[in-house]
Design a protein around this motif. Structure first.
Motif, PDB file in Angstrom:
ATOM      1  N   VAL A  20       0.863  -1.178   0.000  1.00 20.79           N
ATOM      2  CA  VAL A  20       0.000   0.000   0.000  1.00 20.79           C
ATOM      3  C   VAL A  20       0.900   1.230   0.000  1.00 20.79           C
ATOM      4  O   VAL A  20       1.958   1.236   0.628  1.00 20.79           O
ATOM      5  CB  VAL A  20      -0.981  -0.006   1.209  1.00 20.79           C
ATOM      6  CG1 VAL A  20      -0.220  -0.070   2.521  1.00 20.79           C
ATOM      7  CG2 VAL A  20      -1.884   1.206   1.179  1.00 20.79           C
ATOM      8  N   LYS A  21       0.505   2.208  -0.784  1.00 24.47           N
ATOM      9  CA  LYS A  21       1.284   3.445  -0.888  1.00 24.47           C
ATOM     10  C   LYS A  21       0.300   4.604  -0.816  1.00 24.47           C
ATOM     11  O   LYS A  21      -0.794   4.522  -1.369  1.00 24.47           O
ATOM     12  CB  LYS A  21       2.035   3.469  -2.221  1.00 24.47           C
ATOM     13  CG  LYS A  21       3.009   4.635  -2.378  1.00 24.47           C
ATOM     14  CD  LYS A  21       3.403   4.925  -3.816  1.00 24.47           C
ATOM     15  CE  LYS A  21       3.891   3.748  -4.611  1.00 24.47           C
ATOM     16  NZ  LYS A  21       4.299   4.129  -5.991  1.00 24.47           N
ATOM     17  N   THR A  22       0.686   5.657  -0.147  1.00 21.21           N
ATOM     18  CA  THR A  22      -0.186   6.829  -0.103  1.00 21.21           C
ATOM     19  C   THR A  22       0.606   8.094  -0.405  1.00 21.21           C
ATOM     20  O   THR A  22       1.741   8.245   0.030  1.00 21.21           O
ATOM     21  CB  THR A  22      -0.917   6.932   1.260  1.00 21.21           C
ATOM     22  OG1 THR A  22      -1.776   8.069   1.223  1.00 21.21           O
ATOM     23  CG2 THR A  22       0.057   7.099   2.404  1.00 21.21           C
ATOM     24  N   ARG A  23      -0.025   8.948  -1.194  1.00 22.61           N
ATOM     25  CA  ARG A  23       0.595  10.247  -1.487  1.00 22.61           C
ATOM     26  C   ARG A  23       0.356  11.150  -0.299  1.00 22.61           C
ATOM     27  O   ARG A  23      -0.782  11.383   0.103  1.00 22.61           O
ATOM     28  CB  ARG A  23      -0.025  10.835  -2.761  1.00 22.61           C
ATOM     29  CG  ARG A  23       0.566  12.181  -3.176  1.00 22.61           C
ATOM     30  CD  ARG A  23       0.035  12.635  -4.536  1.00 22.61           C
ATOM     31  NE  ARG A  23      -1.407  12.838  -4.526  1.00 22.61           N
ATOM     32  CZ  ARG A  23      -2.005  13.979  -4.190  1.00 22.61           C
ATOM     33  NH1 ARG A  23      -1.292  15.021  -3.830  1.00 22.61           N
ATOM     34  NH2 ARG A  23      -3.320  14.071  -4.212  1.00 22.61           N
ATOM     35  N   LEU A  24       1.432  11.639   0.277  1.00 20.74           N
ATOM     36  CA  LEU A  24       1.325  12.470   1.473  1.00 20.74           C
ATOM     37  C   LEU A  24       1.260  13.947   1.134  1.00 20.74           C
ATOM     38  O   LEU A  24       0.611  14.733   1.830  1.00 20.74           O
ATOM     39  CB  LEU A  24       2.541  12.242   2.383  1.00 20.74           C
ATOM     40  CG  LEU A  24       2.739  10.834   2.928  1.00 20.74           C
ATOM     41  CD1 LEU A  24       4.056  10.756   3.677  1.00 20.74           C
ATOM     42  CD2 LEU A  24       1.578  10.443   3.835  1.00 20.74           C
ATOM     43  N   TYR A  25       1.977  14.325   0.068  1.00 18.23           N
ATOM     44  CA  TYR A  25       2.141  15.756  -0.181  1.00 18.23           C
ATOM     45  C   TYR A  25       2.512  15.995  -1.630  1.00 18.23           C
ATOM     46  O   TYR A  25       3.259  15.233  -2.218  1.00 18.23           O
ATOM     47  CB  TYR A  25       3.251  16.319   0.727  1.00 18.23           C
ATOM     48  CG  TYR A  25       3.567  17.756   0.435  1.00 18.23           C
ATOM     49  CD1 TYR A  25       2.809  18.773   0.996  1.00 18.23           C
ATOM     50  CD2 TYR A  25       4.587  18.094  -0.456  1.00 18.23           C
ATOM     51  CE1 TYR A  25       3.064  20.091   0.685  1.00 18.23           C
ATOM     52  CE2 TYR A  25       4.848  19.412  -0.764  1.00 18.23           C
ATOM     53  CZ  TYR A  25       4.085  20.407  -0.195  1.00 18.23           C
ATOM     54  OH  TYR A  25       4.340  21.705  -0.504  1.00 18.23           O
ATOM     55  N   GLY A  26       2.013  17.078  -2.168  1.00 15.39           N
ATOM     56  CA  GLY A  26       2.533  17.609  -3.414  1.00 15.39           C
ATOM     57  C   GLY A  26       2.044  16.928  -4.671  1.00 15.39           C
ATOM     58  O   GLY A  26       1.237  16.003  -4.629  1.00 15.39           O
ATOM     59  N   ASP A  27       2.555  17.419  -5.785  1.00 18.85           N
ATOM     60  CA  ASP A  27       2.173  16.917  -7.086  1.00 18.85           C
ATOM     61  C   ASP A  27       3.431  16.776  -7.934  1.00 18.85           C
ATOM     62  O   ASP A  27       4.305  17.634  -7.897  1.00 18.85           O
ATOM     63  CB  ASP A  27       1.186  17.896  -7.744  1.00 18.85           C
ATOM     64  CG  ASP A  27       0.615  17.346  -9.036  1.00 18.85           C
ATOM     65  OD1 ASP A  27      -0.505  16.836  -9.013  1.00 18.85           O
ATOM     66  OD2 ASP A  27       1.311  17.424 -10.073  1.00 18.85           O
TER      67      ASP A  27
END
Lengths: 282, 142
Positions: A115-122
């Motif tokens: 599982v991976k989650t985007r924490l911040y930014g683009d």
């Protein structure tokens, strides 16, 4: 015999490439979903990137399925993987690895849930990188050989943080991408030879990196580096690297070919060869 | 450790430290075919938008000829051409529209298709895309 697999993968890629994309929920630019790594996470070939797989933007779902073959001097790795991404925020992935010990005889198998989650930014917009964090649960389907060479556990958890940034107008007026990943791991040969060992049984913080340049929107070239721990006394474990060419004919298909240098594996030195991966995106 | 082993790390560091090069803007204006080329590009761009069901609803009540003139002025000025944009600023124009990330990207994809159709070289395309990407916070989710 692996040549046949490569031909099969290439033909399947061509077949998929001519299928007209009919999916509405692909709100990100082509290639921003990247490819599928050998551990199932979205990224390059051997390094998970901060990018999330598929082209799902906010409020959208996306999925991928992929096949990967790595054929080095004395070993062959086959990986089937799939992922599901929601909201450009959460990526769930599964992978089954089969590692054929061609010269030594026998095989190793491992399953990976990630599982991976985007924490911040683009990745594209803004000055700061996109930052993601992920966890991978890895489980050996057979532990006889890893156990015999000193591995402590048949399963393990990897934790990683990745930062990735694309420059639309980078050097040579080409679009560039860079990714750095820090991984805490006890895995031997990414888990194929179990977790922990007689030489070291603690988590080690490893650095992984990738850099690539898009020749145009459909073709990219680049390289990756993956540092690995050295937990088993029976054989030296070395870092991996690859030099890749990636082709994104449409948002439905990604095809990656690479030269892979996997160093010494299980006492057999200089394992080099060809990496081929085909990804379909839905 | 052989030099090749540290090369990826060195290159990543290099890429991270390197500032985006300042666009050679008059060159970009020329590469886009000056005002006539930009006007043609914006026409192709608007035709792409008109055929894109993901975002066309945002343009239903739009005066397309006026939009074409303003876009041409804006891009011409942005890439260093001798034009003056006479429209309102981006934030004012887009406030209340609630444009999503996906819709902004769809719009840019239409521009990419239009630039391909007009035969604009990859390097010039990337320079224009980088300039437009800076407007993202002035357009999305307002």
């Amino acid at each position: 015999m692996h040549t046949n697999k490569f031909v099969g993968v290439a033909l399947a890629g061509l077949a998929l490439a001519v299928v007209q994309p009919v999916y509405a929920d692909q709100g990100r630019f082509i290639a921003t979903g990247a490819a599928t790594t050998i551990d199932g996470a979205g990224g390059g070939g051997i390094v998970p990137w901060a990018t999330l797989s598929s082209y799902a933007e906010e409020g959208q779902w996306g999925a991928t399925a992929s096949l990967t073959e790595v054929n080095v001097d004395d070993f062959a790795l086959s990986v089937s993987a799939a992922s599901l991404t929601f909201d450009n925020r959460f990526e769930f992935s599964i992978a089954r690895q089969r590692f054929d010990l061609s010269t030594i005889g026998g095989e190793l198998e491992q399953d990976i849930i990630g599982v991976k989650t985007r924490l911040y930014g683009d990745l594209i917009y803004g000055d700061l990188p996109q930052i993601s964090a992920g966890i991978q649960y890895k489980k050996n389907r057979r532990f006889d050989l890893p156990s015999a060479v000193g591995a402590v556990d048949d399963s393990g958890l990897d934790y990683y943080v990745s930062a990735a940034k694309a420059w639309l107008d980078g050097p040579f007026h080409r679009t560039w991408l860079a990714n750095v990943t820090l991984r805490a791991t006890r895995a031997n040969q990414t888990g194929l030879l179990g977790f922990g060992g007689d030489q070291n049984d603690d988590y080690k913080l490893m650095t992984e990196a990738a850099v690539g340049m898009f020749i145009n929107r459909h073709w990219a070239v680049g390289m990756e580096y993956k540092q690995k721990p050295n937990n088993l006394s029976f054989a030296d474990e070395q870092h991996w690297r690859d030099y890749f060419v990636a082709y994104f004919p449409t948002k439905s298909v990604a095809l990656v070919a690479a030269y892979a240098d996997l160093g010494s594996i299980a006492g057999l030195d200089a394992q080099e060869g060809i990496y081929v991966s085909l990804q379909a995106t839905f | 450790m052989r030099w090749i082993n540290v090369l990826p790390g060195v290159l990543v560091t290099f890429a991270l430290l390197l500032p985006a090069p300042a666009a050679a803007k008059t060159e970009l204006y020329s590469a886009l075919g000056e005002e006539a080329g930009i006007s043609r590009l914006m026409e192709t761009f608007l035709l792409e938008i008109a055929a894109d069901e993901r975002i066309v609803e945002h343009f239903i009540d739009t005066d397309i000829e006026r939009l074409h003139r303003l876009l041409t002025e804006q891009i011409c000025e942005l890439v260093g051409g001798p034009c003056v944009y006479s429209g309102e600023d981006m934030v004012t124009v887009h406030t209340g529209m609630g444009i999503s990330h996906a819709e902004f990207n769809a719009l840019v994809e239409n521009l990419m298709t239009a630039m391909d159709a007009e035969g604009i070289p990859v390097g010039a395309q990337n320079q224009l895309l980088a300039l437009l990407a800076e407007m993202h916070p002035e357009v999305v989710k307002l």
